[in-house]
Design an enzyme around this catalytic site. Sequence first.
Site, PDB file in Angstrom:
ATOM      1  N   ASP A 182       0.522  -7.529 -16.011  1.00  0.00           N
ATOM      2  CA  ASP A 182       1.200  -6.518 -16.839  1.00  0.00           C
ATOM      3  C   ASP A 182       2.707  -6.771 -16.861  1.00  0.00           C
ATOM      4  O   ASP A 182       3.416  -6.187 -17.673  1.00  0.00           O
ATOM      5  CB  ASP A 182       0.922  -5.116 -16.266  1.00  0.00           C
ATOM      6  CG  ASP A 182       1.490  -3.999 -17.120  1.00  0.00           C
ATOM      7  OD1 ASP A 182       1.270  -4.018 -18.358  1.00  0.00           O
ATOM      8  OD2 ASP A 182       2.169  -3.107 -16.576  1.00  0.00           O
ATOM      9  N   GLU A 188      10.820 -10.503 -19.146  1.00  0.00           N
ATOM     10  CA  GLU A 188      10.207  -9.738 -20.246  1.00  0.00           C
ATOM     11  C   GLU A 188      11.197  -9.527 -21.378  1.00  0.00           C
ATOM     12  O   GLU A 188      12.381  -9.336 -21.127  1.00  0.00           O
ATOM     13  CB  GLU A 188       9.731  -8.384 -19.694  1.00  0.00           C
ATOM     14  CG  GLU A 188       8.620  -8.569 -18.661  1.00  0.00           C
ATOM     15  CD  GLU A 188       8.281  -7.284 -17.921  1.00  0.00           C
ATOM     16  OE1 GLU A 188       8.826  -6.223 -18.278  1.00  0.00           O
ATOM     17  OE2 GLU A 188       7.491  -7.330 -16.983  1.00  0.00           O
ATOM     18  N   ARG A 204       6.084  -6.088 -10.386  1.00  0.00           N
ATOM     19  CA  ARG A 204       7.218  -6.701 -11.072  1.00  0.00           C
ATOM     20  C   ARG A 204       6.983  -8.201 -11.160  1.00  0.00           C
ATOM     21  O   ARG A 204       6.483  -8.815 -10.207  1.00  0.00           O
ATOM     22  CB  ARG A 204       8.536  -6.451 -10.311  1.00  0.00           C
ATOM     23  CG  ARG A 204       9.092  -5.032 -10.459  1.00  0.00           C
ATOM     24  CD  ARG A 204       9.591  -4.744 -11.874  1.00  0.00           C
ATOM     25  NE  ARG A 204      10.139  -3.407 -12.015  1.00  0.00           N
ATOM     26  CZ  ARG A 204       9.451  -2.325 -12.404  1.00  0.00           C
ATOM     27  NH1 ARG A 204       8.176  -2.446 -12.713  1.00  0.00           N
ATOM     28  NH2 ARG A 204      10.042  -1.160 -12.522  1.00  0.00           N
ATOM     29  N   LEU A 228       0.858  -1.198   0.000  1.00  0.00           N
ATOM     30  CA  LEU A 228       0.000   0.000   0.000  1.00  0.00           C
ATOM     31  C   LEU A 228       0.895   1.250   0.000  1.00  0.00           C
ATOM     32  O   LEU A 228       0.973   1.983   0.979  1.00  0.00           O
ATOM     33  CB  LEU A 228      -0.922  -0.019   1.235  1.00  0.00           C
ATOM     34  CG  LEU A 228      -2.022   1.045   1.271  1.00  0.00           C
ATOM     35  CD1 LEU A 228      -3.103   0.755   0.243  1.00  0.00           C
ATOM     36  CD2 LEU A 228      -2.632   1.129   2.676  1.00  0.00           C
ATOM     37  N   GLY A 229       1.563   1.469  -1.116  1.00  0.00           N
ATOM     38  CA  GLY A 229       2.448   2.626  -1.245  1.00  0.00           C
ATOM     39  C   GLY A 229       1.760   3.740  -2.011  1.00  0.00           C
ATOM     40  O   GLY A 229       0.538   3.900  -1.932  1.00  0.00           O
ATOM     41  N   HIS A 242       3.663  -4.922 -20.165  1.00  0.00           N
ATOM     42  CA  HIS A 242       4.278  -3.994 -19.211  1.00  0.00           C
ATOM     43  C   HIS A 242       4.075  -2.535 -19.665  1.00  0.00           C
ATOM     44  O   HIS A 242       5.025  -1.848 -20.019  1.00  0.00           O
ATOM     45  CB  HIS A 242       5.781  -4.285 -19.047  1.00  0.00           C
ATOM     46  CG  HIS A 242       6.379  -3.606 -17.842  1.00  0.00           C
ATOM     47  ND1 HIS A 242       7.481  -4.100 -17.187  1.00  0.00           N
ATOM     48  CD2 HIS A 242       6.028  -2.476 -17.170  1.00  0.00           C
ATOM     49  CE1 HIS A 242       7.785  -3.310 -16.175  1.00  0.00           C
ATOM     50  NE2 HIS A 242       6.915  -2.316 -16.147  1.00  0.00           N
ATOM     51  N   ILE A 284       1.264   4.129  -5.305  1.00  0.00           N
ATOM     52  CA  ILE A 284       0.304   3.616  -6.288  1.00  0.00           C
ATOM     53  C   ILE A 284      -0.812   2.855  -5.575  1.00  0.00           C
ATOM     54  O   ILE A 284      -1.995   3.005  -5.901  1.00  0.00           O
ATOM     55  CB  ILE A 284       1.013   2.697  -7.311  1.00  0.00           C
ATOM     56  CG1 ILE A 284       2.090   3.483  -8.073  1.00  0.00           C
ATOM     57  CG2 ILE A 284       0.003   2.104  -8.287  1.00  0.00           C
ATOM     58  CD1 ILE A 284       3.045   2.613  -8.871  1.00  0.00           C
TER      59      ILE A 284
END
Length: 312
Positions: free
Chosen positions: A256, A261, A232, A152-153, A279, A155
Amino acid sequence: MKKPELLLVGPMMPHVMAAMESDYIVHRLWEAEDREETLDRVAGQIRAIGTGGRSGADAALMDRLPNLEIIASFGVGVDTIDVEHAHDRGIIVTNTPDVLNDEVANMALALLLATTRRLVAGDRFVREGKWRDGPMPLEHGLRGTRLGILGLGRIGKDFARKAGLFGMEIVYNGRREQPDQPYRFMPDLVEMAAACDHLVVLCPGGPSTDNLVGRAVLDALGPEGTLINVARGTVVDEPELVAALVEKRLGAAGLDVFADEPHVPEALLALDNVVLQPHKASATIETRHAMGDLVIENLRAHFAGRRAVTPV
Ligand code: NDP
């Protein structure tokens, strides 16, 4: 006065590169025919690195640059930069926080809606003419369900505020409780997953969160549960995720980000209960411009003798 010299590890948006070219002598490392020869030739002059995403900046690169002062990264995640090593050497690291909160939170919401309301499957259903044979099976709505946020930062808080409008109960997990937040803290991730219908991953990547979401968490989320990852790929044990989805021990996933990747596990491509994105959570024109502006502002502040705007 001679312009400071900057090592640009990979390409950036045109307006960022144009600003860099006007302020600095820019060495474009990704275009170098011989990377090692280029580094040997310019190492002593380099005072700044411009980087981002997968390129990052490891300790070995920093240690080749004895006069390096600042690493300006495009993006908020700094998992591909050895920040500890930079700080040990007194090198400033900057990132681009906050300006991307809105869009990354929106992508998490879009993936949550797309998976639970089976938007991509519905689109295929229409295109393939299956609608003519009857309707799709019913789905569950979001209202009244419980949503767990891992991280819960900046974003995460934006996401929680928006997700609250959909009538979900919101709980969160992280390394510490945030008493000023209106959501319930659940200190055990497996217990939180067991109590939730949806788990949304919004913590940083890097060694401290490697495979944090493993088999125990996925099984706790269960066959009716949905996993959303816009943080991530490394935070989720990808082989375990694929196995859980294939064996239907996990209900659905909206992803995402991936472990390697741009390679996505083949097995995911065949699954109907998975929504995949390349992403691009922060990839709107406005947000990417704001991120680029912040890279430039950080460099300008530093070379004007001021404190960087958003140091890590
Ligand atoms: P913040 O640092 O503001 O928030 C991170 C949150 O994760 C904090 O609440 C922190 O809480 C929690 N956290 C940190 N370490 C751990 C841990 N070891 N275990 C559990 N929780 C942890 O970051 P942002 O919100 O700005 O960004 C979050 C991440 O989102 C970025 O690091 C990046 O990787 C990803 N991201 C992805 C994008 C995309 O395009 N898909 C775009 C932008 C960001 P606490 O300290 O209490 O543990």
